[in-house]
Write an enzyme that holds these catalytic residues in place. Structure first.
Site, PDB file in Angstrom:
ATOM      1  N   GLY A  89     -14.275  13.006 -20.460  1.00 46.88           N
ATOM      2  CA  GLY A  89     -14.233  12.632 -19.048  1.00 46.88           C
ATOM      3  C   GLY A  89     -13.003  11.803 -18.781  1.00 46.88           C
ATOM      4  O   GLY A  89     -12.406  11.231 -19.698  1.00 46.88           O
ATOM      5  N   ARG A  90     -12.606  11.763 -17.511  1.00 46.43           N
ATOM      6  CA  ARG A  90     -11.428  10.972 -17.149  1.00 46.43           C
ATOM      7  C   ARG A  90     -11.565  10.487 -15.719  1.00 46.43           C
ATOM      8  O   ARG A  90     -12.204  11.138 -14.884  1.00 46.43           O
ATOM      9  CB  ARG A  90     -10.148  11.788 -17.321  1.00 46.43           C
ATOM     10  CG  ARG A  90     -10.068  13.011 -16.461  1.00 46.43           C
ATOM     11  CD  ARG A  90      -9.211  14.095 -17.061  1.00 46.43           C
ATOM     12  NE  ARG A  90      -9.686  14.542 -18.348  1.00 46.43           N
ATOM     13  CZ  ARG A  90     -10.667  15.426 -18.525  1.00 46.43           C
ATOM     14  NH1 ARG A  90     -11.286  15.938 -17.477  1.00 46.43           N
ATOM     15  NH2 ARG A  90     -11.043  15.769 -19.720  1.00 46.43           N
TER      16      ARG A  90
ATOM     17  N   THR B  20     -13.217  23.861 -22.827  1.00 50.06           N
ATOM     18  CA  THR B  20     -14.384  24.115 -23.664  1.00 50.06           C
ATOM     19  C   THR B  20     -14.922  25.507 -23.381  1.00 50.06           C
ATOM     20  O   THR B  20     -15.287  26.259 -24.278  1.00 50.06           O
ATOM     21  CB  THR B  20     -15.474  23.055 -23.406  1.00 50.06           C
ATOM     22  OG1 THR B  20     -14.938  21.761 -23.684  1.00 50.06           O
ATOM     23  CG2 THR B  20     -16.688  23.294 -24.278  1.00 50.06           C
TER      24      THR B  20
ATOM     25  N   ASP C  64     -16.494  21.880 -11.948  1.00 46.08           N
ATOM     26  CA  ASP C  64     -15.110  21.663 -12.381  1.00 46.08           C
ATOM     27  C   ASP C  64     -14.254  22.920 -12.292  1.00 46.08           C
ATOM     28  O   ASP C  64     -13.062  22.847 -11.973  1.00 46.08           O
ATOM     29  CB  ASP C  64     -15.050  21.051 -13.790  1.00 46.08           C
ATOM     30  CG  ASP C  64     -15.864  21.793 -14.834  1.00 46.08           C
ATOM     31  OD1 ASP C  64     -16.368  22.898 -14.547  1.00 46.08           O
ATOM     32  OD2 ASP C  64     -16.010  21.264 -15.952  1.00 46.08           O
ATOM     33  N   THR C  65     -14.864  24.080 -12.510  1.00 44.65           N
ATOM     34  CA  THR C  65     -14.081  25.310 -12.384  1.00 44.65           C
ATOM     35  C   THR C  65     -13.719  25.589 -10.938  1.00 44.65           C
ATOM     36  O   THR C  65     -12.618  26.077 -10.647  1.00 44.65           O
ATOM     37  CB  THR C  65     -14.844  26.506 -12.973  1.00 44.65           C
ATOM     38  OG1 THR C  65     -15.245  26.197 -14.309  1.00 44.65           O
ATOM     39  CG2 THR C  65     -13.975  27.751 -12.991  1.00 44.65           C
TER      40      THR C  65
END
EC number: 2.7.1.5
Length: 489
Positions: free
Chosen positions: A16-17, A259, A237-238
């Site tokens: 994560g960021r 991933t 996220d995609t």
């Protein structure tokens, strides 16, 4: 206002960021700065593979506080995560049960029940989503059948990004792009499908109507007392990564590489034909009424597991060793469901090669070569499927995400697919997250406007296909390797 500061919380299945974006509206420049990066990994809890969401929340808050402590006035915050997983809450907003990961084996045998009891074509007609054994529809069915004592306590079910937004704001939201990954949203109404939801045993009251990206969920109060709006971005996220993909035209495909590898194209219409069903194509929701017509590929998960198991820390050195090896000596189907979460990934890869009468990869570099070659050939196969589905060939492939930093894999992909590959940007999910925030702040008009900003601010690397490469010659031979038990029905 000339400058905007937006924070993107981007959670992947392995890390994560918290990233700070600075946008200069006058010069249309956009810069990113990493504030805080942290690990996300599975843990065993009471026999289940679970996520440590308390630790993730702690890291999210730490990253946000770091920005505030720099004296920066944040204009908005957005959160995106991986799909399908959820958190259950009671009437008081307290967690019920465990935050179980999609990689847990509790869903084993659940999907076949749905195919018999509802019917494969009927599920696809309603959802337009590919059949993956860990989709939320099967997770919820597993929960209600295996742990029925929990269901009476549940008042709400929030997908991961909605849960973390709730923890920051106290407000509940069900964002559309991520909701579609559940295989529970009706593709015609953009609302939860009564028939599919009833089959899971979950109550419709657990869910609110999905909302499209761009609305403000609520406010996070920073340590200095300022109220900062939390925006519902394209929270899968995609979906965010695709928004930031500088697709040149309708003949451009994308590959979000991390991933998971997700390969597809953008469309104004869904593809739910018998051909699409047979190919297990998914029609996930995107922003601005667009569909992400794509397929899931197991991706760099295989490599990540091998690196961990064999304690490999120098990835560039490994890639250099891998590049020196001959291509296509060891080939597997990365989408074979044996690779979802084996006890020992490198042993599983070796077994797959042994069972198909191939040489067995032994060294670290041989295992990596097997993974890279197999992924590139699978990319080519799926790109061909997607082109057949829409009736037009692709002329360019955009690879975005962390995997686009792997120059060897990018070139293998170009060679196998036989088209030009454009690699970058790396932080595509973060950028797409920021893009929706800037649109919500009325700094940008739409996705196409944002993609112009991305193209102007981030350099792309071009890979030209070599039709005489060894991997290009193996494309036609790869089909038999796919006759395995794939991630589908």
């Amino acid at each position: 206002m000339t400058f905007r500061h937006c924070v993107a919380v981007d959670l992947g299945a392995s890390s994560g960021r918290v990233m700070l974006a600075r946008y200069d509206s006058k010069h249309r420049t956009l810069t990113l700065r990493e504030i805080h990066r942290f690990v996300n990994c599975l843990q065993k809890t009471d026999g289940f593979d679970t996520w440590d969401i308390d630790s993730l929340e702690k890291d999210i808050r730490l990253g946000l506080k770091k920005v505030c402590n720099e004296g920066i006035l944040i204009d908005s915050i957005g959160i995106d995560t991986w799909g399908v997983d959820y958190v259950l809450l009671d009437k008081q907003g307290q967690r019920v049960g465990l935050p179980v990961s999609y990689r847990d084996n509790r869903t084993t045998g659940i999907m076949p029940q749905a195919l018999v009891q509802i019917g494969k074509s009927e599920i696809y007609r309603r959802s337009g989503i590919q059949f993956l054994p860990f989709n939320t529809i099967y997770q919820l069915r597993a929960l209600t059948k295996q742990q029925p004592e929990l269901t009476a306590q549940v008042a709400h079910a929030l997908l991961m990004p909605d849960y973390f937004s709730y923890r920051l704001t106290g407000e509940m939201n069900w964002e559309y792009t991520n909701a579609t990954t559940t295989q529970l949203v009706n593709i015609n109404t953009d609302d939860w499908d009564d028939t599919l939801l009833a089959w899971t045993g979950a109550k419709k009251s657990w869910f609110g109507r999905p909302s499209h990206p761009g609305n403000v969920i609520g406010d996070w109060i920073c340590p200095q007392g300022n109220r900062i709006p939390v925006v519902a971005v394209a929270s899968h996220d995609t979906a965010s990564a695709v928004i930031a993909s500088p697709l040149a035209n309708k003949h451009s495909a994308y590959l979000s590489s991390g991933t998971w590898s997700l390969m597809g194209f953008e469309s104004k219409k869904p593809y739910t034909t018998d051909e699409a069903l047979a190919a297990n194509i998914t029609n996930e929701g995107g922003a601005e009424g667009r569909y992400r017509v794509l397929k899931n590929i197991m991706g760099l998960w295989l490599l990540q597991r091998v690196l961990k198991e064999r304690r490999i820390t120098d990835l560039p050195a490994l890639i250099a060793q891998t590049e020196a090896l001959p291509a296509c000596r060891f080939l597997i189907n990365p989408n074979d469901d044996r690779f979802i979460n084996p006890d020992d990934m490198h042993a599983e890869i070796q077994a797959a090669c042994r069972e198909t009468d191939q040489p067995v990869p032994v060294s670290d570099a041989e295992l990596a070569r097997c993974i890279f070659d197999s992924l590139a050939l699978l990319y080519a196969d799926i790109l061909h499927e997607l082109a057949n589905l829409r009736g037009e060939k692709f002329t360019q492939l955009h690879i975005v995400g962390g995997g686009c930093q792997n120059a060897l894999l990018n070139q293998l992909c170009a060679d196998a697919c036989g088209i030009r590959v454009m690699a970058g940007p790396v932080e595509a999910s973060t950028l797409g997250n920021i893009g929706i925030q800037l649109m919500t702040l009325d700094e940008l008009n739409n996705i196409d406007d944002f993609r112009q900003v991305v193209s102007a601010n981030y350099d792309l690397t071009t890979y030209i296909p070599n039709p005489d490469s060894e991997i290009a010659r193996h494309v036609a031979q790869f089909q038999p390797k796919r006759q395995t038990k794939e991630l589908c029905a």
